[in-house]
Design an enzyme around this catalytic site. Sequence first.
Site, mmCIF file in Angstrom:
data_model
loop_
_atom_site.group_PDB
_atom_site.id
_atom_site.type_symbol
_atom_site.label_atom_id
_atom_site.label_comp_id
_atom_site.label_asym_id
_atom_site.label_seq_id
_atom_site.Cartn_x
_atom_site.Cartn_y
_atom_site.Cartn_z
ATOM 1 N N GLU A 1 3.570 -7.486 11.122
ATOM 2 C CA GLU A 1 2.389 -7.450 10.262
ATOM 3 C C GLU A 1 1.906 -8.855 9.924
ATOM 4 O O GLU A 1 1.058 -9.033 9.048
ATOM 5 C CB GLU A 1 2.696 -6.674 8.980
ATOM 6 C CG GLU A 1 2.951 -5.188 9.208
ATOM 7 C CD GLU A 1 3.135 -4.407 7.922
ATOM 8 O OE1 GLU A 1 2.980 -5.010 6.832
ATOM 9 O OE2 GLU A 1 3.415 -3.197 7.999
ATOM 10 N N GLU B 1 3.359 -11.191 8.373
ATOM 11 C CA GLU B 1 3.685 -11.593 7.010
ATOM 12 C C GLU B 1 4.605 -12.818 7.033
ATOM 13 O O GLU B 1 5.576 -12.862 7.788
ATOM 14 C CB GLU B 1 4.371 -10.448 6.267
ATOM 15 C CG GLU B 1 3.454 -9.283 5.964
ATOM 16 C CD GLU B 1 4.159 -8.181 5.201
ATOM 17 O OE1 GLU B 1 3.475 -7.464 4.449
ATOM 18 O OE2 GLU B 1 5.396 -8.024 5.355
ATOM 19 N N MET C 1 0.824 -1.200 0.000
ATOM 20 C CA MET C 1 0.000 0.000 0.000
ATOM 21 C C MET C 1 0.866 1.260 0.000
ATOM 22 O O MET C 1 1.965 1.284 0.562
ATOM 23 C CB MET C 1 -0.910 0.012 1.226
ATOM 24 C CG MET C 1 -1.855 -1.177 1.324
ATOM 25 S SD MET C 1 -2.973 -1.304 -0.082
ATOM 26 C CE MET C 1 -3.899 0.235 0.077
#
Length: 224
Positions: free
Chosen positions: A167, A169, A103
Site C-alpha cells: 500500500e 505505506e 478505513m
Amino acid sequence: MSDKTNTPAAELAPPFDGSAVEVLERSEAFKGFFTMLRLRLRHRLYRGGWSAEFERELFVRGAAVGVLLYDPERELVALTEQFRIGALERPGGPWCLEVVAGMVEAGESLQSVARREVLEEAGLAVEELHFIRSYMPSPGGSTERLHLFCAFTNLSAAGGHFGLEHENEDIRLRVLPLAALVEAMDSGEAGYCAVDNAATIICLQWLQLNRARLSGLAREASSG
C-alpha cells in the site's frame, strides 16, 4: 431569559431530515484510488418551498477509525508520521503527525479495525479501547465519518518503522511526551502547527480534559 446551557439535544437538531432532499440525478464523475460522484439535487428551504436544482461533487469515503496511543504511567503519546498528498503545500512539508488510523471494510467492527491498524502502524497489541467521539471531517463535500478511540499501552519501548509495503505505506512511530505535544499545539505560527489535523487535535484535547479520570482507570486496571 432562557437557560441555554441546559438546551436538550433535540432542540439543537435542524428542522429537516434526509426526506427534505430530492436527488434528481447521480453519476460517477471519477473512479480511482477514491470515488467522486456528481449529484443534481434540490432541498427544502428555511424560508419555505424548495431550492433551485443545483449540482455538487461528492467525495465518497466511508467510515474510518483513529486511535490515540497513550501511556498513562509515563504520560507519553505515540503518533504516526507519514507522507500525505493533501499536505504538499503545507508550510512544514507533507510529512504529518497523526493518530493511528484506517478505513473500515465491509463486515468489520470499529474495535477490530482499531486493533488491526494499531498492530500494522505501531506494532502494538491493544485490548481496551476508550471511545472519544465520532464526527464528519468535511461534510461540505465528503461522506467520511471518523470514529476516535484512546488505547492504553506501555510505550517505554515503542517506536520504529511500520506500514504495508503493497500500500506504499512508510510510517515512523514517534513516542512523545504529552506535555510537549500540548505545547506544540499552542505554538503554531502563521496557521502552521506541528500537530496539524483535526483528528489528532481532538484526541489530544480530549486527553487533556480526561487525563485525571483516565489515570484513575489505569491504576484500577493495574491493581486488578
